[in-house]
Motif scaffolding. Structure first.
Motif, PDB file in Angstrom:
ATOM      1  N   PRO A 267     -32.006   4.306 -15.525  1.00  0.00           N
ATOM      2  CA  PRO A 267     -32.332   2.883 -15.430  1.00  0.00           C
ATOM      3  C   PRO A 267     -33.774   2.714 -14.933  1.00  0.00           C
ATOM      4  O   PRO A 267     -34.020   2.608 -13.725  1.00  0.00           O
ATOM      5  CB  PRO A 267     -31.310   2.362 -14.419  1.00  0.00           C
ATOM      6  CG  PRO A 267     -31.051   3.546 -13.525  1.00  0.00           C
ATOM      7  CD  PRO A 267     -31.178   4.765 -14.399  1.00  0.00           C
ATOM      8  N   VAL A 268     -34.733   2.695 -15.851  1.00  0.00           N
ATOM      9  CA  VAL A 268     -36.148   2.759 -15.464  1.00  0.00           C
ATOM     10  C   VAL A 268     -36.588   1.532 -14.661  1.00  0.00           C
ATOM     11  O   VAL A 268     -37.606   1.593 -13.960  1.00  0.00           O
ATOM     12  CB  VAL A 268     -37.044   2.938 -16.706  1.00  0.00           C
ATOM     13  CG1 VAL A 268     -36.771   4.279 -17.371  1.00  0.00           C
ATOM     14  CG2 VAL A 268     -36.843   1.799 -17.707  1.00  0.00           C
ATOM     15  N   SER A 385     -26.814   7.113 -16.797  1.00  0.00           N
ATOM     16  CA  SER A 385     -25.578   7.098 -17.571  1.00  0.00           C
ATOM     17  C   SER A 385     -25.677   8.116 -18.700  1.00  0.00           C
ATOM     18  O   SER A 385     -26.759   8.343 -19.248  1.00  0.00           O
ATOM     19  CB  SER A 385     -25.301   5.705 -18.142  1.00  0.00           C
ATOM     20  OG  SER A 385     -26.389   5.273 -18.951  1.00  0.00           O
ATOM     21  N   THR A 386     -24.567   8.753 -19.006  1.00  0.00           N
ATOM     22  CA  THR A 386     -24.550   9.681 -20.131  1.00  0.00           C
ATOM     23  C   THR A 386     -24.320   8.900 -21.419  1.00  0.00           C
ATOM     24  O   THR A 386     -23.556   7.931 -21.452  1.00  0.00           O
ATOM     25  CB  THR A 386     -23.467  10.753 -19.966  1.00  0.00           C
ATOM     26  OG1 THR A 386     -22.201  10.129 -19.720  1.00  0.00           O
ATOM     27  CG2 THR A 386     -23.803  11.687 -18.824  1.00  0.00           C
ATOM     28  N   LEU A 387     -24.985   9.331 -22.474  1.00  0.00           N
ATOM     29  CA  LEU A 387     -24.860   8.706 -23.785  1.00  0.00           C
ATOM     30  C   LEU A 387     -24.357   9.732 -24.776  1.00  0.00           C
ATOM     31  O   LEU A 387     -24.906  10.824 -24.881  1.00  0.00           O
ATOM     32  CB  LEU A 387     -26.212   8.170 -24.275  1.00  0.00           C
ATOM     33  CG  LEU A 387     -26.938   7.138 -23.416  1.00  0.00           C
ATOM     34  CD1 LEU A 387     -28.279   6.807 -24.046  1.00  0.00           C
ATOM     35  CD2 LEU A 387     -26.092   5.889 -23.245  1.00  0.00           C
ATOM     36  N   THR A 405     -33.674   1.252 -25.903  1.00  0.00           N
ATOM     37  CA  THR A 405     -32.864   0.103 -25.480  1.00  0.00           C
ATOM     38  C   THR A 405     -31.884   0.497 -24.375  1.00  0.00           C
ATOM     39  O   THR A 405     -31.702  -0.236 -23.398  1.00  0.00           O
ATOM     40  CB  THR A 405     -32.097  -0.469 -26.684  1.00  0.00           C
ATOM     41  OG1 THR A 405     -33.036  -0.905 -27.674  1.00  0.00           O
ATOM     42  CG2 THR A 405     -31.222  -1.636 -26.270  1.00  0.00           C
ATOM     43  N   ALA A 406     -31.261   1.667 -24.516  1.00  0.00           N
ATOM     44  CA  ALA A 406     -30.250   2.105 -23.539  1.00  0.00           C
ATOM     45  C   ALA A 406     -30.834   2.275 -22.146  1.00  0.00           C
ATOM     46  O   ALA A 406     -30.139   2.083 -21.145  1.00  0.00           O
ATOM     47  CB  ALA A 406     -29.614   3.407 -24.006  1.00  0.00           C
ATOM     48  N   PRO A 446     -37.491   8.259 -20.174  1.00  0.00           N
ATOM     49  CA  PRO A 446     -36.440   7.287 -19.859  1.00  0.00           C
ATOM     50  C   PRO A 446     -35.055   7.838 -20.178  1.00  0.00           C
ATOM     51  O   PRO A 446     -34.056   7.395 -19.626  1.00  0.00           O
ATOM     52  CB  PRO A 446     -36.788   6.095 -20.761  1.00  0.00           C
ATOM     53  CG  PRO A 446     -37.554   6.694 -21.897  1.00  0.00           C
ATOM     54  CD  PRO A 446     -38.336   7.820 -21.305  1.00  0.00           C
ATOM     55  N   VAL A 447     -35.002   8.827 -21.078  1.00  0.00           N
ATOM     56  CA  VAL A 447     -33.762   9.539 -21.381  1.00  0.00           C
ATOM     57  C   VAL A 447     -34.069  11.028 -21.434  1.00  0.00           C
ATOM     58  O   VAL A 447     -35.124  11.439 -21.913  1.00  0.00           O
ATOM     59  CB  VAL A 447     -33.136   9.086 -22.715  1.00  0.00           C
ATOM     60  CG1 VAL A 447     -32.649   7.651 -22.641  1.00  0.00           C
ATOM     61  CG2 VAL A 447     -34.103   9.263 -23.875  1.00  0.00           C
TER      62      VAL A 447
END
Length: 482
Positions: A267-268, A385-387, A405-406, A446-447
């Motif tokens: 969550p940046v 969060s895991t995606l 977006t995530a 970010p991911v």
């Protein structure tokens, strides 16, 4: 004799066989899991894509690595300005004998866009056409809201195949999924039998005259191929992963990239994760090999890039440092950033097992408190969060925009490169811009990439010409039997 008969019945139940003999000339027997659905626009599972890949012919095939588009149901997909696109169709019919026309596609896509199916975002978020019309029985005209060179890749999505007028009128989607009518090289004879399978009959250019689809468990199907009672198993369970190489040899098993991948999204906008140093620290604390060998049961590869092989424009030239496992470096980065305490890692449906293993590994590697929790119904999470991302197209635009977006990542330069890549005139130009966007995500992180999915298949000695693609798995129409 009664005992022998009982053993025979039990053997058929274990292998998932329907009772027919393997080895019949022209008949290919294939073991699969139960598909989630056979409605093309609403499926994301490997078994469903395998079956519908034989029942339907897409407008085109798209190779993400090269950007090559091979027309299939379409004769051509062309544009002079990348805003106005024209699709010319080859003559074809549905399995019910009705013609496949440009209006078939227009009407189907209107339904797909409105039903919120798995493939709906391809039309509503990615294609973004202002107008789609049938200007002639064999011609589809699209007008976009901005230039895009990704149209052929998007229209190649397996979920955008046409549906016959009968189901578009009845809107009986559940009934249609039990007896689907496509435009592909095989038709489903007698409908789909849940828990058992179905029989495909050749009506086009397929090599096998018939394909018997048998629903069962992968381990039993693997053993059935080995025993000679099944021709092809389309999934290899983790416990058979190593044995596959010796049981079947190099010419009777295959592995291919799947259009799915796993990530850890940060969550940046949260002050605790606003510093990229913290995000890199957590990325280096992930033991991806432990995930692959543990809860993911050898069905994935540890990530070596942000874009998985099924979605990548060629091979990545540089290394992916955030894909490495380096606990000491990860701890040093968290200390350098003065990361305040631990965190919760949130997971969605189907990701709990591997998320909990991830959390234990992060705690051990980084010496911080990390817990796992199901994601609440909110967009404002206070931890990563895991995606578990399943893709609907082979275009990198879909994945890169979804990852941004995530995580709430909105960097202007990244967005500009992404839009320029989408509008690029050539696959080579698009590929360079997608790599720039990927490199920026790997820098700002970010991911964090974790894994990419792959499929396995094993087959009997009488089976030949097995090839696989990310979206269909083994191409059933191309497989021959001796």
């Amino acid at each position: 004799m009664r005992l022998l008969a009982l053993f025979a019945v039990l053997a058929l139940a274990v292998t998932g066989c329907s009772g027919s003999e393997t080895g019949r000339p022209g008949v290919l027997s294939v073991g699969i899991r139960e598909p989630a659905t056979l409605l093309p626009a609403d499926l994301a599972d490997q078994a469903g894509r395998l079956v519908t890949g034989a029942l339907w012919t897409p407008l085109a095939d798209y190779d993400a690595a090269t950007g090559k588009v091979t027309p299939r149901a379409a004769a051509s997909i062309e544009s002079t300005d990348r805003v106005h696109w024209t699709v010319k169709l080859r003559p074809s019919t549905f399995h019910d004998g009705t013609p496949v026309t440009a209006q078939s596609y227009v009407d189907t896509w209107r339904v797909v866009a409105g039903e919120q199916w798995v493939s709906s975002p391809v039309l509503t978020k990615l294609l973004r056409a202002r107008e789609i019309t049938a200007t002639a029985p064999d011609t589809i005209a699209l007008t976009l809201d901005r230039p895009s060179g990704q149209v052929p890749a998007l229209l190649a999505a397996p979920g955008l195949v046409p549906l016959p007028a009968s189901v578009l009128a009845s809107r009986d989607w559940d009934g249609f999924a039990k007896a689907p009518v496509g435009n592909g090289p095989y038709r489903l004879d007698g409908g789909w039998k849940p828990g058992s399978g179905g029989m495909l009959k050749r009506v086009g250019t397929g090599k096998a005259e018939e394909i018997e689809l048998r629903v069962g468990e992968p381990a039993a199907q693997y053993d059935a191929v080995k025993a000679g009672t099944l021709d092809l198993a389309t999934e290899v369970p983790g416990e058979k992963h190593e044995a596959m190489h010796t049981d079947f040899g190099d010419d009777h098993h295959a592995t291919w990239a799947l259009p799915e991948a796993g990530y850890l999204a940060f969550p940046v906008a949260n002050p605790r994760f606003a510093d990229a140093t913290v995000r890199h620290g957590f990325a280096l604390g992930v033991d991806r090999a432990a995930l692959e060998a543990g809860p993911l049961a050898h069905q994935v590869d540890p990530a070596k890039a942000l874009l998985p092989p099924a979605d990548a424009p060629g091979e990545r030239s540089g290394t992916c440092r955030p894909c490495s496992f380096d606990a000491a470096a990860g701890k040093a980065l968290l200390k350098q950033a003065a990361f305040p305490g631990g965190t919760t890692v949130y997971f969605g449906p189907g990701a709990e097992a591997w998320t909990r293993t991830l959390v234990v590994g992060l705690h051990q590697a980084l010496d911080v408190s990390v817990t796992a929790q199901a994601a609440p119904r909110t967009d404002q999470l206070d931890g990563p969060s895991t995606l578990d991302v399943k893709l609907a197209t082979g275009s990198p635009y879909e994945l890169l925009s979804e990852l941004a977006t995530a995580s709430g990542y909105g960097d202007d330069v990244f967005r500009q490169n992404l839009e320029l890549a989408g509008a690029a005139a050539t696959p080579e130009e698009a590929g360079e811009l997608y790599r720039l966007a990927e490199n920026q995500l790997l820098r700002d992180l970010p991911v964090a990439p974790l894994w990419s999915g792959h499929g396995h298949a094993v087959w009997a000695s009488r089976v030949h010409d097995v090839t696989a693609t990310p979206f269909t798995g083994p191409v059933l129409a191309g497989i021959g039997v001796s």
